[in-house]
Design an enzyme around this catalytic site. Sequence first.
Site, mmCIF file in Angstrom:
data_model
loop_
_atom_site.group_PDB
_atom_site.id
_atom_site.type_symbol
_atom_site.label_atom_id
_atom_site.label_comp_id
_atom_site.label_asym_id
_atom_site.label_seq_id
_atom_site.Cartn_x
_atom_site.Cartn_y
_atom_site.Cartn_z
ATOM 1 N N GLU A 64 0.174 -1.100 5.763
ATOM 2 C CA GLU A 64 1.233 -0.570 6.647
ATOM 3 C C GLU A 64 1.011 0.903 6.955
ATOM 4 O O GLU A 64 1.231 1.357 8.070
ATOM 5 C CB GLU A 64 2.612 -0.767 5.982
ATOM 6 C CG GLU A 64 3.800 -0.493 6.908
ATOM 7 C CD GLU A 64 4.250 0.959 6.980
ATOM 8 O OE1 GLU A 64 5.047 1.295 7.874
ATOM 9 O OE2 GLU A 64 3.810 1.764 6.164
ATOM 10 N N ASP A 92 0.840 -1.208 0.000
ATOM 11 C CA ASP A 92 0.000 0.000 0.000
ATOM 12 C C ASP A 92 0.873 1.255 0.000
ATOM 13 O O ASP A 92 2.071 1.212 0.310
ATOM 14 C CB ASP A 92 -0.938 0.016 1.214
ATOM 15 C CG ASP A 92 -0.190 0.024 2.540
ATOM 16 O OD1 ASP A 92 0.848 -0.660 2.644
ATOM 17 O OD2 ASP A 92 -0.620 0.740 3.472
HETATM 18 ZN ZN LIG Z 1 6.802 2.235 4.037
#
Ligand SMILES: [Zn+2]
Length: 489
Positions: free
Chosen positions: A188, A121
């Site tokens: 994340e 992501d």
């Molecule tokens: Zn990163």
Amino acid sequence: MLRKAVSLIIFTLAAFIAYLLINTFSFKSKQHYYPAAEKVAIPETAIQNLATLLSLRTVSNDDPPSIDTAAFNRLDSFLTEKYPEIHEKIIKKTINRYSYIFEWPGKDKSLPPIILTAHTDVVPVPDEDLKSWKEPPFDGKIINGMVIGRGALDDKASVVGILEAIEYLLAKGYESRRTIYFAFGHDEEIGGSRGARSIVEHLKKEGVKPEFVLDEGYAITEGIVPGILTRLAMIGIAEKGFVSFRLSIELEGGHSSMPNDETAIGVLAEAITRLKEHPFPAQITEPVDQFMEYTGPEMRFAEKLVFANKGLLKKVIINAYLQSSATMPLVRTSMAPTIFQGGMKENVIPARARAVINLRLLPGMTVEKAGKQLKEIIHDDRIKIETLPFNSEPGKVADTGAFGYEIIDKTIKEVFPEVITTPNLVIGATDGRYYEEICDNVYRFVPICITQDNINSIHSINEQISGSDFKNIVRFYIRLIQNANSSNN
Ligand SMILES: [Zn+2]
């Protein structure tokens, strides 16, 4: 009498200077040197594949309904289509729809596995930034050898780097002695709770106990660390903790034409001022101490003298660190007010005000201790202090003497022969912290090159990487896997 005193001062001073100099000259380099590895030919398709991944809008958004699920679905076909060897020979597990664990079984089951991890992501690009990009951030353009787009550095170069390395080795018929896991989280940038955390829960259930884990965190830097003239690869060996506290207060409100002495907004503002005036004490923790041990001997004379005498000159060093917002977080549990809310109407004194303070905890600090300290500094029982649920304790400190560190260090030097290496403390949060649940040695390093020119493009405008730098990332992961298999550990 006076002459005696003067000679005593001169003698003491001379002895002091001699002491500093002896320490400086005996401050020995901790660098290990290895011959350069043969430069593997990486196909141009690797660069194309990175560009393709950049064109997928796998944006993490705090607001789940606005997530482009189609982009995350396309990620799955990207993996299947571009990486046929991996698709055919490696066990793939999908976690919470968009995260993946790949298991490449090793021939020698007695060897503990290793895990390479990265996240797919990226952070969003605000509309007002679009016009500042030289190419659209999700077009996956390659212009003059530069691959441009959101995620080029953070962290899709690492995702594609790992995939290309494994595809390359499989195509060559390479067999791994050690089981290699590679895992990609998909959230994340919003905390990793559905990605990395679930990946680790799954691995834990399967009884996986890796020798080491490698995640993002630091990189190869150039011109970033004062006093270091060569390129410096920093390997994160620990990361700071993360916690936010919500402060809220209720006081009598009323009409603004007749204000009370104290108002909710006023009292809360004073509390925040007190926090600013009473920062947490600065200190040198183990990872930062190690950074000085590794970089000091490589520095110019003045800096080398200071680090060689860090016991004696601790205060000088800490003060130097505190001068900049880039280095301060390395020596202090930082506090930053990030939200302040109160009031609705210009002539009404609100009865309620709220604020959020975000802290990044040094190793040794805990969420609980930080909360207690915050309460003491604020010293006002009218202010309610709550710990927000998303938080993490400071991480374990990984071992610089362990096999993992040794081969990461060796691989860096084989692929980037002119680079020196050092451990350091990572000040942001990474998915790596979840892996500490199953592994003592989680290292944080991606072989991207960070300079004064591109350091501000991460999470910002014109994020890009050169094709030749990217090929070196692939070479790094190929060599790392070979090195992980060559040792008897
Ligand atoms: Zn990163």
